[in-house]
Design a protein around this motif. Structure first.
Motif, PDB file in Angstrom:
ATOM      1  N   ASN A  77       0.835  -1.197   0.000  1.00 17.81           N
ATOM      2  CA  ASN A  77       0.000   0.000   0.000  1.00 17.81           C
ATOM      3  C   ASN A  77       0.874   1.252   0.000  1.00 17.81           C
ATOM      4  O   ASN A  77       0.667   2.189   0.776  1.00 17.81           O
ATOM      5  CB  ASN A  77      -0.952   0.015   1.199  1.00 17.81           C
ATOM      6  CG  ASN A  77      -2.260   0.720   0.897  1.00 17.81           C
ATOM      7  OD1 ASN A  77      -2.867   0.517  -0.149  1.00 17.81           O
ATOM      8  ND2 ASN A  77      -2.704   1.564   1.833  1.00 17.81           N
ATOM      9  N   ALA A  78       1.841   1.253  -0.906  1.00 22.87           N
ATOM     10  CA  ALA A  78       2.831   2.312  -0.940  1.00 22.87           C
ATOM     11  C   ALA A  78       3.130   2.711  -2.375  1.00 22.87           C
ATOM     12  O   ALA A  78       2.786   2.013  -3.332  1.00 22.87           O
ATOM     13  CB  ALA A  78       4.117   1.862  -0.246  1.00 22.87           C
ATOM     14  N   VAL A  79       3.788   3.838  -2.499  1.00 22.27           N
ATOM     15  CA  VAL A  79       4.254   4.313  -3.786  1.00 22.27           C
ATOM     16  C   VAL A  79       5.642   4.902  -3.598  1.00 22.27           C
ATOM     17  O   VAL A  79       5.954   5.459  -2.535  1.00 22.27           O
ATOM     18  CB  VAL A  79       3.283   5.349  -4.401  1.00 22.27           C
ATOM     19  CG1 VAL A  79       3.227   6.612  -3.552  1.00 22.27           C
ATOM     20  CG2 VAL A  79       3.663   5.663  -5.838  1.00 22.27           C
ATOM     21  N   TYR A  80       6.483   4.775  -4.635  1.00 18.44           N
ATOM     22  CA  TYR A  80       7.847   5.247  -4.566  1.00 18.44           C
ATOM     23  C   TYR A  80       8.112   6.220  -5.706  1.00 18.44           C
ATOM     24  O   TYR A  80       7.482   6.160  -6.761  1.00 18.44           O
ATOM     25  CB  TYR A  80       8.832   4.081  -4.655  1.00 18.44           C
ATOM     26  CG  TYR A  80       8.558   2.987  -3.654  1.00 18.44           C
ATOM     27  CD1 TYR A  80       8.987   3.094  -2.341  1.00 18.44           C
ATOM     28  CD2 TYR A  80       7.847   1.852  -4.025  1.00 18.44           C
ATOM     29  CE1 TYR A  80       8.724   2.103  -1.418  1.00 18.44           C
ATOM     30  CE2 TYR A  80       7.575   0.856  -3.107  1.00 18.44           C
ATOM     31  CZ  TYR A  80       8.017   0.980  -1.806  1.00 18.44           C
ATOM     32  OH  TYR A  80       7.764  -0.009  -0.887  1.00 18.44           O
ATOM     33  N   LEU A  81       9.043   7.111  -5.485  1.00 19.54           N
ATOM     34  CA  LEU A  81       9.549   7.982  -6.532  1.00 19.54           C
ATOM     35  C   LEU A  81      11.051   7.766  -6.621  1.00 19.54           C
ATOM     36  O   LEU A  81      11.802   8.216  -5.747  1.00 19.54           O
ATOM     37  CB  LEU A  81       9.231   9.449  -6.245  1.00 19.54           C
ATOM     38  CG  LEU A  81       9.632  10.429  -7.352  1.00 19.54           C
ATOM     39  CD1 LEU A  81       8.796  10.194  -8.608  1.00 19.54           C
ATOM     40  CD2 LEU A  81       9.486  11.875  -6.890  1.00 19.54           C
ATOM     41  N   GLN A  82      11.462   7.046  -7.658  1.00 18.37           N
ATOM     42  CA  GLN A  82      12.874   6.826  -7.911  1.00 18.37           C
ATOM     43  C   GLN A  82      13.416   8.013  -8.691  1.00 18.37           C
ATOM     44  O   GLN A  82      12.937   8.314  -9.783  1.00 18.37           O
ATOM     45  CB  GLN A  82      13.085   5.531  -8.696  1.00 18.37           C
ATOM     46  CG  GLN A  82      14.535   5.241  -9.052  1.00 18.37           C
ATOM     47  CD  GLN A  82      15.388   4.973  -7.843  1.00 18.37           C
ATOM     48  OE1 GLN A  82      14.968   4.248  -6.938  1.00 18.37           O
ATOM     49  NE2 GLN A  82      16.582   5.552  -7.799  1.00 18.37           N
ATOM     50  N   MET A  83      14.412   8.683  -8.142  1.00 17.05           N
ATOM     51  CA  MET A  83      14.975   9.886  -8.730  1.00 17.05           C
ATOM     52  C   MET A  83      16.436   9.629  -9.065  1.00 17.05           C
ATOM     53  O   MET A  83      17.257   9.440  -8.160  1.00 17.05           O
ATOM     54  CB  MET A  83      14.840  11.079  -7.781  1.00 17.05           C
ATOM     55  CG  MET A  83      13.408  11.328  -7.319  1.00 17.05           C
ATOM     56  SD  MET A  83      13.252  12.836  -6.327  1.00 17.05           S
ATOM     57  CE  MET A  83      14.262  12.381  -4.909  1.00 17.05           C
ATOM     58  N   ASP A  84      16.747   9.613 -10.343  1.00 19.43           N
ATOM     59  CA  ASP A  84      18.101   9.383 -10.818  1.00 19.43           C
ATOM     60  C   ASP A  84      18.640  10.643 -11.491  1.00 19.43           C
ATOM     61  O   ASP A  84      17.890  11.529 -11.888  1.00 19.43           O
ATOM     62  CB  ASP A  84      18.137   8.219 -11.812  1.00 19.43           C
ATOM     63  CG  ASP A  84      17.718   6.903 -11.213  1.00 19.43           C
ATOM     64  OD1 ASP A  84      17.095   6.091 -11.941  1.00 19.43           O
ATOM     65  OD2 ASP A  84      18.011   6.656 -10.026  1.00 19.43           O
ATOM     66  N   SER A  85      19.945  10.694 -11.636  1.00 18.71           N
ATOM     67  CA  SER A  85      20.605  11.818 -12.302  1.00 18.71           C
ATOM     68  C   SER A  85      20.127  13.153 -11.753  1.00 18.71           C
ATOM     69  O   SER A  85      19.781  14.075 -12.495  1.00 18.71           O
ATOM     70  CB  SER A  85      20.376  11.745 -13.816  1.00 18.71           C
ATOM     71  OG  SER A  85      20.875  10.537 -14.347  1.00 18.71           O
ATOM     72  N   LEU A  86      20.121  13.274 -10.454  1.00 27.21           N
ATOM     73  CA  LEU A  86      19.579  14.460  -9.812  1.00 27.21           C
ATOM     74  C   LEU A  86      20.385  15.707 -10.151  1.00 27.21           C
ATOM     75  O   LEU A  86      21.614  15.657 -10.302  1.00 27.21           O
ATOM     76  CB  LEU A  86      19.522  14.261  -8.305  1.00 27.21           C
ATOM     77  CG  LEU A  86      18.360  13.372  -7.837  1.00 27.21           C
ATOM     78  CD1 LEU A  86      18.603  12.881  -6.424  1.00 27.21           C
ATOM     79  CD2 LEU A  86      17.045  14.140  -7.915  1.00 27.21           C
ATOM     80  N   LYS A  87      19.672  16.815 -10.267  1.00 26.51           N
ATOM     81  CA  LYS A  87      20.247  18.104 -10.597  1.00 26.51           C
ATOM     82  C   LYS A  87      19.985  19.090  -9.463  1.00 26.51           C
ATOM     83  O   LYS A  87      19.032  18.923  -8.699  1.00 26.51           O
ATOM     84  CB  LYS A  87      19.625  18.657 -11.884  1.00 26.51           C
ATOM     85  CG  LYS A  87      19.738  17.753 -13.095  1.00 26.51           C
ATOM     86  CD  LYS A  87      18.990  18.351 -14.277  1.00 26.51           C
ATOM     87  CE  LYS A  87      19.083  17.463 -15.498  1.00 26.51           C
ATOM     88  NZ  LYS A  87      18.341  18.046 -16.656  1.00 26.51           N
ATOM     89  N   PRO A  88      20.789  20.143  -9.355  1.00 20.66           N
ATOM     90  CA  PRO A  88      20.505  21.165  -8.340  1.00 20.66           C
ATOM     91  C   PRO A  88      19.094  21.735  -8.459  1.00 20.66           C
ATOM     92  O   PRO A  88      18.490  22.087  -7.432  1.00 20.66           O
ATOM     93  CB  PRO A  88      21.560  22.235  -8.615  1.00 20.66           C
ATOM     94  CG  PRO A  88      22.704  21.478  -9.198  1.00 20.66           C
ATOM     95  CD  PRO A  88      22.062  20.389 -10.036  1.00 20.66           C
ATOM     96  N   GLU A  89      18.567  21.806  -9.666  1.00 20.95           N
ATOM     97  CA  GLU A  89      17.219  22.306  -9.884  1.00 20.95           C
ATOM     98  C   GLU A  89      16.140  21.417  -9.279  1.00 20.95           C
ATOM     99  O   GLU A  89      14.984  21.837  -9.165  1.00 20.95           O
ATOM    100  CB  GLU A  89      16.946  22.468 -11.387  1.00 20.95           C
ATOM    101  CG  GLU A  89      17.857  23.478 -12.064  1.00 20.95           C
ATOM    102  CD  GLU A  89      19.118  22.859 -12.637  1.00 20.95           C
ATOM    103  OE1 GLU A  89      19.539  23.302 -13.723  1.00 20.95           O
ATOM    104  OE2 GLU A  89      19.685  21.936 -12.013  1.00 20.95           O
ATOM    105  N   ASP A  90      16.481  20.189  -8.907  1.00 18.80           N
ATOM    106  CA  ASP A  90      15.536  19.288  -8.261  1.00 18.80           C
ATOM    107  C   ASP A  90      15.396  19.553  -6.768  1.00 18.80           C
ATOM    108  O   ASP A  90      14.547  18.943  -6.112  1.00 18.80           O
ATOM    109  CB  ASP A  90      15.950  17.833  -8.473  1.00 18.80           C
ATOM    110  CG  ASP A  90      15.930  17.428  -9.936  1.00 18.80           C
ATOM    111  OD1 ASP A  90      14.972  17.799 -10.647  1.00 18.80           O
ATOM    112  OD2 ASP A  90      16.872  16.729 -10.368  1.00 18.80           O
ATOM    113  N   THR A  91      16.211  20.423  -6.220  1.00 20.06           N
ATOM    114  CA  THR A  91      16.142  20.746  -4.800  1.00 20.06           C
ATOM    115  C   THR A  91      14.780  21.328  -4.462  1.00 20.06           C
ATOM    116  O   THR A  91      14.350  22.318  -5.059  1.00 20.06           O
ATOM    117  CB  THR A  91      17.247  21.730  -4.415  1.00 20.06           C
ATOM    118  OG1 THR A  91      18.523  21.125  -4.627  1.00 20.06           O
ATOM    119  CG2 THR A  91      17.127  22.141  -2.959  1.00 20.06           C
ATOM    120  N   ALA A  92      14.093  20.710  -3.514  1.00 25.59           N
ATOM    121  CA  ALA A  92      12.744  21.128  -3.143  1.00 25.59           C
ATOM    122  C   ALA A  92      12.257  20.257  -1.995  1.00 25.59           C
ATOM    123  O   ALA A  92      12.887  19.264  -1.636  1.00 25.59           O
ATOM    124  CB  ALA A  92      11.780  20.995  -4.329  1.00 25.59           C
TER     125      ALA A  92
END
Length: 126
Positions: A77-92
């Protein structure tokens, strides 16, 4: 009674990866649209990714296409967000939300979602 609990945020360098988790209680998540949003100070909350409960359609914002992946785990009963190749603009601050709509052409709108997680900070810097 609906509760969303997020985990997995942190500080990473550009190019690295993070996996955010959203554990949901009070509803059977597989029947609901689920979405990830993010927000930085002074800017509006932005839809990042969403998936519908019925048709299993998936939407990604242009800024994260090819780098982020939203995945359901119905058994947990879960959901994931896999975030690859992160950029400074992804900071939040990243939020998981449910009980809204996921539009195939424009994603999710914050005002249409009633249930939200507490938010988790993602910082991408060198």
């Amino acid at each position: 009674q609906v509760q969303l609990v997020e985990s997995g945020g942190g500080s990473v360098q550009p190019g690295e990866s993070l996996r955010l988790s959203c554990s949901v209680s009070g509803i059977t998540l597989k029947h609901y649209t689920i979405a990830w949003f993010r927000q930085v100070p002074g800017k509006e909350r932005e839809g990042v990714a969403c998936t519908s409960g019925i048709g299993e359609d998936i939407y990604y914002a242009d800024s994260v296409k090819g780098r982020f992946n939203i995945v359901r785990d119905n058994a947990k009963n879960a959901v994931y967000l896999q975030m690859d190749s992160l950029k400074p603009e992804d900071t939040a601050v990243y939020y998981c939300a449910t009980d809204g709509f996921c539009y195939s052409d424009s994603g999710a709108r914050p005002s249409e979602y009633d249930y939200w997680g507490q938010g988790t900070q993602v910082t991408v810097s060198s």
